[in-house]
Design a protein around this motif. Structure first.
Motif, PDB file in Angstrom:
ATOM      1  N   UNK A 187       0.879  -1.400  -0.091  1.00  0.00           N
ATOM      2  CA  UNK A 187       0.011  -0.045   0.142  1.00  0.00           C
ATOM      3  C   UNK A 187       0.897   1.175  -0.024  1.00  0.00           C
ATOM      4  N   UNK A 188       1.833   1.258  -0.702  1.00  0.00           N
ATOM      5  CA  UNK A 188       2.769   2.404  -0.741  1.00  0.00           C
ATOM      6  C   UNK A 188       3.660   2.710   0.274  1.00  0.00           C
ATOM      7  N   UNK A 189       3.707   1.841   1.125  1.00  0.00           N
ATOM      8  CA  UNK A 189       4.523   1.980   2.510  1.00  0.00           C
ATOM      9  C   UNK A 189       5.249   0.860   2.679  1.00  0.00           C
ATOM     10  N   UNK A 190       6.444   1.073   3.524  1.00  0.00           N
ATOM     11  CA  UNK A 190       7.348  -0.050   3.829  1.00  0.00           C
ATOM     12  C   UNK A 190       7.369  -0.235   5.405  1.00  0.00           C
ATOM     13  N   UNK A 214       5.932   3.250   9.692  1.00  0.00           N
ATOM     14  CA  UNK A 214       6.160   2.895   8.444  1.00  0.00           C
ATOM     15  C   UNK A 214       6.832   3.962   7.442  1.00  0.00           C
ATOM     16  N   UNK A 215       7.591   3.767   6.763  1.00  0.00           N
ATOM     17  CA  UNK A 215       8.312   4.723   5.729  1.00  0.00           C
ATOM     18  C   UNK A 215       7.612   4.757   4.576  1.00  0.00           C
ATOM     19  N   UNK A 216       7.205   6.043   4.098  1.00  0.00           N
ATOM     20  CA  UNK A 216       6.509   6.109   2.555  1.00  0.00           C
ATOM     21  C   UNK A 216       7.135   7.302   1.972  1.00  0.00           C
ATOM     22  N   UNK A 268      12.883   8.658   3.972  1.00  0.00           N
ATOM     23  CA  UNK A 268      12.712   8.212   5.275  1.00  0.00           C
ATOM     24  C   UNK A 268      13.183   6.649   5.139  1.00  0.00           C
ATOM     25  N   UNK A 269      13.321   6.138   6.530  1.00  0.00           N
ATOM     26  CA  UNK A 269      14.082   5.055   6.495  1.00  0.00           C
ATOM     27  C   UNK A 269      13.866   4.241   7.963  1.00  0.00           C
ATOM     28  N   UNK A 270      14.003   2.944   7.687  1.00  0.00           N
ATOM     29  CA  UNK A 270      13.844   2.096   9.153  1.00  0.00           C
ATOM     30  C   UNK A 270      15.298   1.423   9.242  1.00  0.00           C
ATOM     31  N   UNK A 271      15.785   1.417  10.295  1.00  0.00           N
ATOM     32  CA  UNK A 271      17.142   0.982  10.391  1.00  0.00           C
ATOM     33  C   UNK A 271      17.155   0.161  11.590  1.00  0.00           C
ATOM     34  N   UNK A 323      19.253  -1.675   6.744  1.00  0.00           N
ATOM     35  CA  UNK A 323      18.630  -0.401   6.699  1.00  0.00           C
ATOM     36  C   UNK A 323      17.718  -0.401   5.472  1.00  0.00           C
ATOM     37  N   UNK A 324      16.503   0.211   5.710  1.00  0.00           N
ATOM     38  CA  UNK A 324      15.668   0.185   4.304  1.00  0.00           C
ATOM     39  C   UNK A 324      15.295   1.711   4.459  1.00  0.00           C
ATOM     40  N   UNK A 325      15.350   1.848   3.092  1.00  0.00           N
ATOM     41  CA  UNK A 325      15.261   3.547   2.537  1.00  0.00           C
ATOM     42  C   UNK A 325      14.437   3.633   1.593  1.00  0.00           C
TER      43      UNK A 325
END
Lengths: 123, 172
Positions: free
Chosen positions: A71-74, A91-93, A97-100, A107-109
């Motif tokens: 849905x457009x986010x991670x 959630x990063x969208x 934005x990132x999740x680390x 790292x998720x970017x």
């Protein structure tokens, strides 16, 4: 507390607000974006933000992260790390934005697929 | 070694021990989890007290001992990089404020700047380790957190320093 202490505190707070505004202005909402997953500093996978996909990142010593694009986010739905900070990250969208997950070096970017000349500077 | 040197050496050792214990105590009560990665920075109180009682040299020695010992005891090598860059940058900035302490900057200024730069240092370490500049977007939150925790540790240190210097009759 002296007068100059207040000035120092105000100075840092203003700096934070300016940085926050800069981050939020530059992170424009994007529909055409992609999710880049890094493991140990190297690109592990690249997924379009419009996809519906679950990626599992694992290494030899059993560190495991599950990343879900939907849905457009991670989001990071699962992680083997102790602190679980990455799982609790929002959630990063947006672009940048990132999740680390520091313990697992994952790292998720989210980044825009539209070309941006300024981005080249930080590479 | 004269009497004064031995006294200083023992005090350095005691302060290092206190810092390690504060690190442990801090781990016992987690901060509200809404904002990840934020700590009260209790061991930083020891750095500030050491700085204002004995000067930058003592603060650096105690910091480095504390970071190495706590990293090997509790958290491992990867946290060593973060603690060390954050801690060193923090003590460097606080030393600057300590130098200008007669120009109207009290211990609270030093502590606030120390708290902020501790977090800035960790962000830079995270950028270096993860090789992504995306971490920078987290900087504003960490600056505000640094100001808040720095103010608290500064007030505590401001209470401790005059009392300790009276007890120990430290010759600067």
């Amino acid at each position: 507390m002296k007068k100059k202490d207040f000035l120092i505190i105000v100075f840092f707070l203003i700096t934070a607000v300016i940085l926050w505004l800069l981050v939020n202005i530059t992170l424009a909402d994007i529909t055409k974006g992609e999710v880049v997953i890094y493991k140990e500093g190297k690109v592990f996978a690249t997924i379009p933000l419009t996809a519906e996909e679950t990626v599992i990142v694992e290494d030899e010593i059993g560190n495991r992260n599950v990343i879900k694009v939907e849905g457009g986010k991670v989001t990071m739905t699962e992680a083997s790390c102790r602190d679980q900070i990455c799982v609790h990250t929002r959630p990063a969208r947006k672009d940048g934005q990132s999740i680390i997950c520091l313990p697992n070096r994952v790292a998720v970017e989210v980044r825009s697929t539209q070309k941006n000349e300024i981005d080249g500077v930080s590479e | 070694m004269n009497h004064n040197e031995i006294k200083k050496m023992v005090l350095f050792a005691v302060m290092t021990a206190v810092a390690i214990i504060l690190h442990f105590v801090e781990g016992l009560f987690p901060m509200p989890v809404a904002i990840p990665g934020i700590k009260l920075g209790l061991p930083n109180i020891v750095s500030i007290v050491a700085l204002y009682l004995f000067g930058p040299y003592a603060a650096f020695v105690i910091l480095i001992l504390r970071v190495f010992i706590t990293s090997f005891l509790y958290s491992g090598f990867s946290s060593l990089i973060f603690s060390l860059t954050g801690g060193l940058l923090s003590v460097m900035v606080m030393s600057l404020f300590w130098k200008f302490r007669e120009k109207g900057f009290s211990i609270i200024s030093a502590s606030v700047a120390g708290g902020v730069f501790h977090n800035v240092g960790q962000i830079f370490a995270a950028v270096a380790v993860l090789r992504t500049s995306a971490v920078f977007s987290y900087l504003p939150v960490l600056i505000v957190a640094g100001v808040a925790t720095g103010t608290i540790t500064g007030i505590v240190s401001g209470i401790i320093v005059p009392r300790l210097s009276r007890i120990y009759h430290i010759n600067k």
